[in-house]
Design a protein around this motif. Structure first.
Motif, PDB file in Angstrom:
ATOM      1  N   ILE A 152      46.779  33.580  25.500  1.00  0.00           N
ATOM      2  CA  ILE A 152      47.101  35.007  25.576  1.00  0.00           C
ATOM      3  C   ILE A 152      47.803  35.275  26.907  1.00  0.00           C
ATOM      4  CG2 ILE A 152      46.177  37.356  25.601  1.00  0.00           C
ATOM      5  CD1 ILE A 152      43.759  36.300  24.086  1.00  0.00           C
ATOM      6  N   ILE A 153      48.970  35.901  26.829  1.00  0.00           N
ATOM      7  CA  ILE A 153      49.668  36.309  28.060  1.00  0.00           C
ATOM      8  C   ILE A 153      49.708  37.834  28.046  1.00  0.00           C
ATOM      9  CG2 ILE A 153      51.749  36.040  29.452  1.00  0.00           C
ATOM     10  CD1 ILE A 153      52.435  33.577  27.694  1.00  0.00           C
ATOM     11  N   ASP A 154      48.854  38.435  28.838  1.00  0.00           N
ATOM     12  CA  ASP A 154      48.713  39.899  28.790  1.00  0.00           C
ATOM     13  C   ASP A 154      48.027  40.383  30.061  1.00  0.00           C
ATOM     14  OD1 ASP A 154      48.027  42.613  28.021  1.00  0.00           O
ATOM     15  OD2 ASP A 154      48.375  41.964  25.948  1.00  0.00           O
ATOM     16  N   ASP A 155      48.474  41.516  30.577  1.00  0.00           N
ATOM     17  CA  ASP A 155      47.885  42.014  31.822  1.00  0.00           C
ATOM     18  C   ASP A 155      46.770  43.034  31.575  1.00  0.00           C
ATOM     19  OD1 ASP A 155      49.753  43.854  30.807  1.00  0.00           O
ATOM     20  OD2 ASP A 155      49.855  44.859  32.760  1.00  0.00           O
ATOM     21  N   ASP A 156      46.561  43.396  30.301  1.00  0.00           N
ATOM     22  CA  ASP A 156      45.536  44.405  30.001  1.00  0.00           C
ATOM     23  C   ASP A 156      44.177  43.704  29.853  1.00  0.00           C
ATOM     24  OD1 ASP A 156      43.843  46.261  28.929  1.00  0.00           O
ATOM     25  OD2 ASP A 156      45.291  47.064  27.488  1.00  0.00           O
ATOM     26  N   LYS A 157      43.354  43.854  30.899  1.00  0.00           N
ATOM     27  CA  LYS A 157      42.100  43.096  30.947  1.00  0.00           C
ATOM     28  C   LYS A 157      41.183  43.448  29.784  1.00  0.00           C
ATOM     29  CE  LYS A 157      42.018  42.703  35.929  1.00  0.00           C
ATOM     30  NZ  LYS A 157      41.743  43.688  36.982  1.00  0.00           N
ATOM     31  N   ILE A 158      41.151  44.721  29.463  1.00  0.00           N
ATOM     32  CA  ILE A 158      40.248  45.144  28.385  1.00  0.00           C
ATOM     33  C   ILE A 158      40.669  44.513  27.070  1.00  0.00           C
ATOM     34  CG2 ILE A 158      39.412  47.125  27.080  1.00  0.00           C
ATOM     35  CD1 ILE A 158      39.829  48.773  29.635  1.00  0.00           C
ATOM     36  N   TYR A 159      41.957  44.576  26.814  1.00  0.00           N
ATOM     37  CA  TYR A 159      42.481  43.976  25.581  1.00  0.00           C
ATOM     38  C   TYR A 159      42.141  42.496  25.528  1.00  0.00           C
ATOM     39  CZ  TYR A 159      46.011  41.721  22.636  1.00  0.00           C
ATOM     40  OH  TYR A 159      46.653  40.929  21.723  1.00  0.00           O
ATOM     41  N   VAL A 160      42.367  41.799  26.625  1.00  0.00           N
ATOM     42  CA  VAL A 160      42.103  40.360  26.669  1.00  0.00           C
ATOM     43  C   VAL A 160      40.619  40.082  26.392  1.00  0.00           C
ATOM     44  CG1 VAL A 160      42.070  38.325  28.155  1.00  0.00           C
ATOM     45  CG2 VAL A 160      44.039  39.852  28.183  1.00  0.00           C
ATOM     46  N   ASN A 161      39.764  40.893  27.009  1.00  0.00           N
ATOM     47  CA  ASN A 161      38.327  40.752  26.789  1.00  0.00           C
ATOM     48  C   ASN A 161      37.962  40.893  25.317  1.00  0.00           C
ATOM     49  OD1 ASN A 161      36.905  40.115  29.026  1.00  0.00           O
ATOM     50  ND2 ASN A 161      36.854  42.237  29.825  1.00  0.00           N
ATOM     51  N   LEU A 162      38.561  41.899  24.707  1.00  0.00           N
ATOM     52  CA  LEU A 162      38.227  42.175  23.316  1.00  0.00           C
ATOM     53  C   LEU A 162      38.710  41.055  22.410  1.00  0.00           C
ATOM     54  CD1 LEU A 162      38.959  46.014  23.197  1.00  0.00           C
ATOM     55  CD2 LEU A 162      36.736  44.873  23.288  1.00  0.00           C
ATOM     56  N   PHE A 187      50.049  34.416  22.138  1.00  0.00           N
ATOM     57  CA  PHE A 187      50.191  35.865  21.953  1.00  0.00           C
ATOM     58  C   PHE A 187      50.782  36.439  23.241  1.00  0.00           C
ATOM     59  CE2 PHE A 187      46.735  34.621  19.148  1.00  0.00           C
ATOM     60  CZ  PHE A 187      47.151  35.176  17.940  1.00  0.00           C
ATOM     61  N   LEU A 188      52.010  36.903  23.133  1.00  0.00           N
ATOM     62  CA  LEU A 188      52.735  37.324  24.339  1.00  0.00           C
ATOM     63  C   LEU A 188      52.900  38.847  24.384  1.00  0.00           C
ATOM     64  CD1 LEU A 188      54.601  36.588  26.826  1.00  0.00           C
ATOM     65  CD2 LEU A 188      56.494  36.531  25.185  1.00  0.00           C
ATOM     66  N   ASP A 189      52.405  39.433  25.444  1.00  0.00           N
ATOM     67  CA  ASP A 189      52.595  40.878  25.669  1.00  0.00           C
ATOM     68  C   ASP A 189      54.004  41.093  26.238  1.00  0.00           C
ATOM     69  OD1 ASP A 189      52.101  43.581  25.962  1.00  0.00           O
ATOM     70  OD2 ASP A 189      51.179  43.352  27.937  1.00  0.00           O
ATOM     71  N   LEU A 190      54.547  42.310  26.122  1.00  0.00           N
ATOM     72  CA  LEU A 190      55.893  42.570  26.648  1.00  0.00           C
ATOM     73  C   LEU A 190      55.854  43.182  28.033  1.00  0.00           C
ATOM     74  CD1 LEU A 190      57.784  43.913  23.511  1.00  0.00           C
ATOM     75  CD2 LEU A 190      57.943  41.655  24.585  1.00  0.00           C
ATOM     76  N   ASN A 191      55.077  44.219  28.186  1.00  0.00           N
ATOM     77  CA  ASN A 191      55.092  44.974  29.433  1.00  0.00           C
ATOM     78  C   ASN A 191      54.066  44.419  30.417  1.00  0.00           C
ATOM     79  OD1 ASN A 191      56.504  46.968  30.685  1.00  0.00           O
ATOM     80  ND2 ASN A 191      54.924  48.526  30.306  1.00  0.00           N
ATOM     81  N   MET A 192      54.560  43.669  31.381  1.00  0.00           N
ATOM     82  CA  MET A 192      53.655  43.073  32.374  1.00  0.00           C
ATOM     83  C   MET A 192      54.321  43.110  33.736  1.00  0.00           C
ATOM     84  SD  MET A 192      52.313  39.674  30.386  1.00  0.00           S
ATOM     85  CE  MET A 192      53.943  39.221  29.835  1.00  0.00           C
ATOM     86  N   PRO A 193      53.544  43.126  34.780  1.00  0.00           N
ATOM     87  CA  PRO A 193      54.153  43.074  36.115  1.00  0.00           C
ATOM     88  C   PRO A 193      54.675  41.666  36.422  1.00  0.00           C
ATOM     89  CG  PRO A 193      51.773  43.051  36.316  1.00  0.00           C
ATOM     90  CD  PRO A 193      52.070  43.227  34.852  1.00  0.00           C
ATOM     91  N   VAL A 194      55.413  41.559  37.479  1.00  0.00           N
ATOM     92  CA  VAL A 194      55.971  40.321  38.022  1.00  0.00           C
ATOM     93  C   VAL A 194      56.978  39.687  37.050  1.00  0.00           C
ATOM     94  CG1 VAL A 194      55.531  38.068  39.042  1.00  0.00           C
ATOM     95  CG2 VAL A 194      53.871  39.925  39.335  1.00  0.00           C
ATOM     96  N   VAL A 232      53.093  40.516  21.041  1.00  0.00           N
ATOM     97  CA  VAL A 232      52.079  41.526  20.750  1.00  0.00           C
ATOM     98  C   VAL A 232      52.271  42.665  21.737  1.00  0.00           C
ATOM     99  CG1 VAL A 232      49.623  41.956  20.505  1.00  0.00           C
ATOM    100  CG2 VAL A 232      50.502  39.661  20.160  1.00  0.00           C
ATOM    101  N   SER A 233      52.566  43.845  21.225  1.00  0.00           N
ATOM    102  CA  SER A 233      52.807  44.948  22.156  1.00  0.00           C
ATOM    103  C   SER A 233      52.310  46.269  21.567  1.00  0.00           C
ATOM    104  CB  SER A 233      54.308  45.048  22.454  1.00  0.00           C
ATOM    105  OG  SER A 233      54.560  46.218  23.190  1.00  0.00           O
ATOM    106  N   LEU A 240      53.847  41.805  16.554  1.00  0.00           N
ATOM    107  CA  LEU A 240      52.606  42.471  16.156  1.00  0.00           C
ATOM    108  C   LEU A 240      52.382  43.703  17.024  1.00  0.00           C
ATOM    109  CD1 LEU A 240      50.382  39.256  16.040  1.00  0.00           C
ATOM    110  CD2 LEU A 240      51.641  40.297  14.143  1.00  0.00           C
ATOM    111  N   ILE A 241      52.095  44.806  16.359  1.00  0.00           N
ATOM    112  CA  ILE A 241      51.860  46.038  17.105  1.00  0.00           C
ATOM    113  C   ILE A 241      50.358  46.212  17.335  1.00  0.00           C
ATOM    114  CG2 ILE A 241      52.051  48.550  17.010  1.00  0.00           C
ATOM    115  CD1 ILE A 241      54.620  48.116  15.361  1.00  0.00           C
TER     116      ILE A 241
END
Lengths: 138, 482
Positions: free
Chosen positions: A10-20, A64-71, A97-98, A119-120
Motif C-alpha cells: 500500500i502506498i498511501d499517506d492517509d494513516k487511518i485508511y492504511v490502518n483500516l 495499491f497506489l494513492d494519488l495525492n501524497m506529499p513529496v 486507489v483514490s 478504484l475509488i
C-alpha cells in the motif's frame, strides 16, 4: 478460496485508511504480508533497492497506489516506476486507489498500461476480496 | 450637305427628337422620332397636350415660360426635363433650341429633345455612391489618405483629420509623418510603408496612433500602391479606420476572460478539494462502518473506536480549512487603502513572535525604495504571514533561518521580494505545482498545502502575480509583482 497473496503493498499517506485496510487484510486473511509506504518516494526507494539486490521475492504481487501524497505523488511514482519495472520478472498488479472522483484523474490513470484499474475510495470489503481472488487466479 | 432625310436618320440614331415651331403661327410639328417616343397625339392642340400628358408636372411652369420667350423673343434656352413615353414611363431629356445662325430667317425655331436618361442615371448613381461613401466613412470613422511618394506629400481627407483630431486646414508634413504613430509601432509603420512603396505589397495592420494632442488611439490602417501609366509606384493610398472603441472593448473582453479563467480555475481547485479532501475522510468513515459490521466481538468493535475519533478530528480540520479559504476569498469586497509595509510587517511579526523566537529566526526588511502601497491590508498581512512562516517551516536543518524582505520599483511596477536561506526546493520537479492546493513537498507534519495557494489567490485577485526561484540547500525567493 485458493492460495493467499504473498505480499501486498500500500502506498498511501492517509494513516487511518492504511490502518483500516491492514485490518481488513488481517481479518479476511487476504495476504501473508503487507508493505506500507507513506509516499511515492519511499516506495520508489524500496523498489530501486530491490532492483540492485535482485531479491525478487521481496516484490509485492499487488500494489495499491494513492494519488495525492506529499513529496512524491502517485503520478510521479507511476512515471518513475514504469522506467524500472521491466527489470523485474515478477508480474505486479497495480491498482490506483483514490478518493478523487474527478473524471480527468480517471482518464489519466487509464492511460497507463500498467494500471489494472482505478478504484475509488471507499472500497467495499467484498470488492477487496474479489481483487485479491482475481490476483490469485491469474 | 446632308438633306433632311439623312439628317433625320442621324438624329434618330442618336435618339434625338425635335419640334419645328412656326414662330408666327406658333404651330408645332413633331418629328417622326418624337411621335414614336411619346405616341402621336390625336389632337389639334399638341402643345397643350404635351404640357398636360407628356411633360412631367414639375417642369410645366418653367417650360411654358421658356417656350414663350423663345417664340416671342427668340431667346435660346436649355432645360432638363422628364417626358412620359408611350409606355407610360418617364425618361430624362435635355430640351434646347437649335441655334439659328441665320438671323434673317426667323420663321421657324427648332427644339431638340436629347435623351440624357443614361447620363442622368449615372450622375445619380455617382451622387448616391458619394452619399453612401460619405455616410459610411462618417459612421465607421474611416478616413482616407494619400501619400505622394514621388513628391513627398501627404494628403488627408476630412474624416482622417477628424480622427487625428486636427483642424480641417491642417497639412501634415511628410518629414513628420511618424509623429502620428505610437513610438512602439514606428517600426511596423515604416516597414509596411516601405514594402508597399518598393514592392507594391498592400498592407492591413492594426496600429496605435497619436492624435495631434498626443492621445493614443487604435486604428486599422490599409494601404495600397498607386501606379502611374508606366506602372511605377508613385504613391500609397489607403484608409484609417478608428477602431479605438472596438480595440478597447476587445482588450477589456480579454481582461474579463482572463479574470473568469482565473476564477474558473479557482473553482476547479475548490471542487478538487471537495472531491479529494472531504471524500477521503468520508470514505474512511464508510470503511469503518463496514468493518464494524464485520466485527464479531465487542472487543473488535472497541478497537475500531479510536479510528472514528481520528476521522472526526480530520474532518473537522478539513472543514475549517475550507472555511478559511472561503473567508479569505470573500475579503474581495474590502477596499484598498495605503498601507505602510513597515506596519504590515510588524503586525505579522507580533503574531508570529513565538515561532520566530523558538526558531531563532532573523528577519531583515528594506522598505526604503517603496515604503507603502495601495492594497487590502488583510491580504498584505496574510501574504507576509504565509511567506514568513513558510520560510521558517522549511528552514535548512543546518542553520538558523534568515529572511530578507525588500520592496522596490522596476519599470513603474511595484515589487515585494521575500528571500530565505532555507532548504530550497527542486523547481524542475515541483515548480508547476508550488501554488496548487494541498500540494506538500516535504514530509513536514505541519505542511497543510494551502498557504501558497491562498497567497497566489490573494496576489492575483488584486491584479498582481507571484513567482518563485529556488536552489536546493541554498534558499528560496518569492517575488510578488503588485
Amino acid at each position: 478460496m485458493g492460495q493467499k497473496v504473498e505480499l501486498a503493498c500500500i502506498i498511501d499517506d492517509d494513516k487511518i485508511y492504511v490502518n483500516l485496510v491492514r485490518k481488513i487484510i488481517e481479518i479476511k486473511k487476504l495476504s501473508e504480508n503487507l508493505l506500507i509506504f507513506k509516499n511515492g518516494k519511499e516506495a520508489l526507494d524500496y523498489f530501486q533497492l530491490i532492483m540492485g539486490n535482485m531479491t525478487e521475492d521481496k516484490l509485492p504481487d499487488i500494489i495499491f497506489l494513492d494519488l495525492n501524497m506529499p513529496v512524491m505523488d502517485g503520478w510521479e511514482f507511476l512515471s518513475e516506476f514504469i522506467k524500472i519495472k521491466n527489470n523485474f520478472e515478477k508480474k505486479i498488479t497495480l491498482y490506483v486507489v483514490s478518493s478523487s472522483i474527478d473524471p480527468r484523474d480517471l482518464e489519466r490513470a487509464k492511460s497507463f498500461n500498467m494500471v489494472t484499474d482505478y478504484l475509488i475510495k471507499p472500497i467495499e470489503l467484498k470488492k477487496f476480496e474479489k481483487i485479491f481472488e482475481k490476483n490469485n487466479a491469474a | 450637305m446632308l438633306n433632311d432625310l439623312q439628317l433625320n436618320s442621324i438624329l434618330e440614331d442618336f435618339d434625338i427628337a425635335y419640334w419645328k415651331v412656326n414662330l408666327f403661327s406658333k404651330n408645332l410639328s413633331w418629328s417622326d422620332h418624337f411621335n414614336a417616343l411619346v405616341g402621336k397625339p390625336d389632337t389639334s392642340e399638341p402643345f397643350e397636350y404635351f404640357l398636360k400628358e407628356i411633360l412631367h408636372p414639375d417642369y410645366r411652369y418653367d417650360f411654358r415660360i421658356y417656350f414663350d420667350k423663345l417664340t416671342s423673343q427668340n431667346e435660346p434656352f436649355s432645360l432638363e426635363l422628364k417626358l412620359k413615353l408611350h409606355n407610360g414611363k418617364y425618361r430624362w431629356f435635355e430640351c434646347r433650341n437649335l441655334k439659328n445662325k441665320d438671323h434673317s430667317n426667323r420663321e421657324t425655331a427648332v427644339l431638340l429633345f436629347v435623351n440624357i436618361h443614361q447620363a442622368k442615371r449615372d450622375q445619380y448613381t455617382i451622387e448616391e455612391n458619394y452619399f453612401y461613401y460619405h455616410e459610411t466613412a462618417e459612421m465607421t470613422s474611416t478616413g482616407g489618405w494619400y501619400v505622394d511618394t514621388l513628391h513627398k506629400n501627404i494628403y488627408w481627407d476630412n474624416v482622417t483629420k477628424k480622427i487625428v483630431n486636427c483642424p480641417l486646414d491642417y497639412q501634415p508634413a511628410y518629414e513628420e509623418r511618424l509623429k502620428f504613430y505610437a513610438p512602439e509601432h514606428h517600426q511596423r509603420v515604416l516597414s509596411s510603408f516601405e514594402k508597399c512603396e518598393k514592392y507594391g505589397i498592400p498592407f492591413k495592420i492594426e496600429l496605435k496612433m497619436l492624435s495631434l494632442h498626443q492621445k493614443e488611439f487604435w486604428v486599422r490602417a490599409t494601404g495600397k500602391p498607386v501606379y502611374n501609366e508606366e506602372q511605377e509606384i508613385v504613391g500609397i493610398r489607403g484608409v484609417y479606420q478608428d477602431i479605438d472603441e472596438n480595440k478597447n472593448n476587445e482588450l477589456n473582453l480579454q481582461n474579463s476572460l482572463d479574470i473568469i479563467a482565473t476564477q474558473n480555475s479557482r473553482l476547479f481547485n475548490f471542487a478538487h478539494v471537495v472531491s479529494h479532501h472531504l471524500r477521503s475522510h468520508s470514505s474512511n468513515l464508510s470503511l469503518i462502518v463496514e468493518l464494524l459490521k464485520e466485527a464479531k466481538t465487542d472487543a473488535d468493535k472497541l478497537e475500531l473506536l479510536p479510528n472514528v475519533v481520528d476521522i472526526a478530528d480530520n474532518l473537522d480540520a478539513a472543514i475549517s480549512q475550507l472555511n478559511e479559504i472561503v473567508n479569505k476569498q470573500s475579503l474581495l469586497s474590502k477596499n484598498r487603502r495605503i498601507i505602510k509595509f513597515e506596519d504590515a510587517l510588524s503586525g505579522v511579526m507580533a503574531s508570529t513572535s513565538s515561532l520566530i523566537n523558538r526558531e531563532n529566526a532573523k528577519i531583515v526588511a528594506e522598505f526604503n525604495a517603496l515604503e507603502e502601497i495601495s492594497y487590502i491590508s488583510e491580504y498584505l498581512e496574510s501574504i507576509l504571514l504565509n511567506l514568513i512562516t513558510n520560510a521558517i517551516k522549511y528552514k535548512h536543518p543546518g542553520r538558523k533561518p534568515v529572511i530578507y524582505i525588500q520592496t522596490y520599483i522596476e519599470n513603474d511596477k511595484e515589487y515585494l521580494e521575500i528571500s530565505d536561506n532555507g532548504m530550497g526546493i527542486d523547481l524542475d520537479q515541483y515548480g508547476d505545482k508550488m501554488f496548487g492546493m494541498y500540494k506538500t513537498f516535504h514530509s513536514n507534519p505541519e505542511a497543510k498545502g494551502i498557504g501558497l495557494f491562498i497567497t497566489k489567490n490573494q496576489v492575483e485577485t488584486l491584479g498582481g502575480s507571484i513567482s518563485v526561484t529556488s536552489t536546493v540547500d541554498v534558499g528560496t525567493t518569492f517575488k510578488i509583482k503588485f
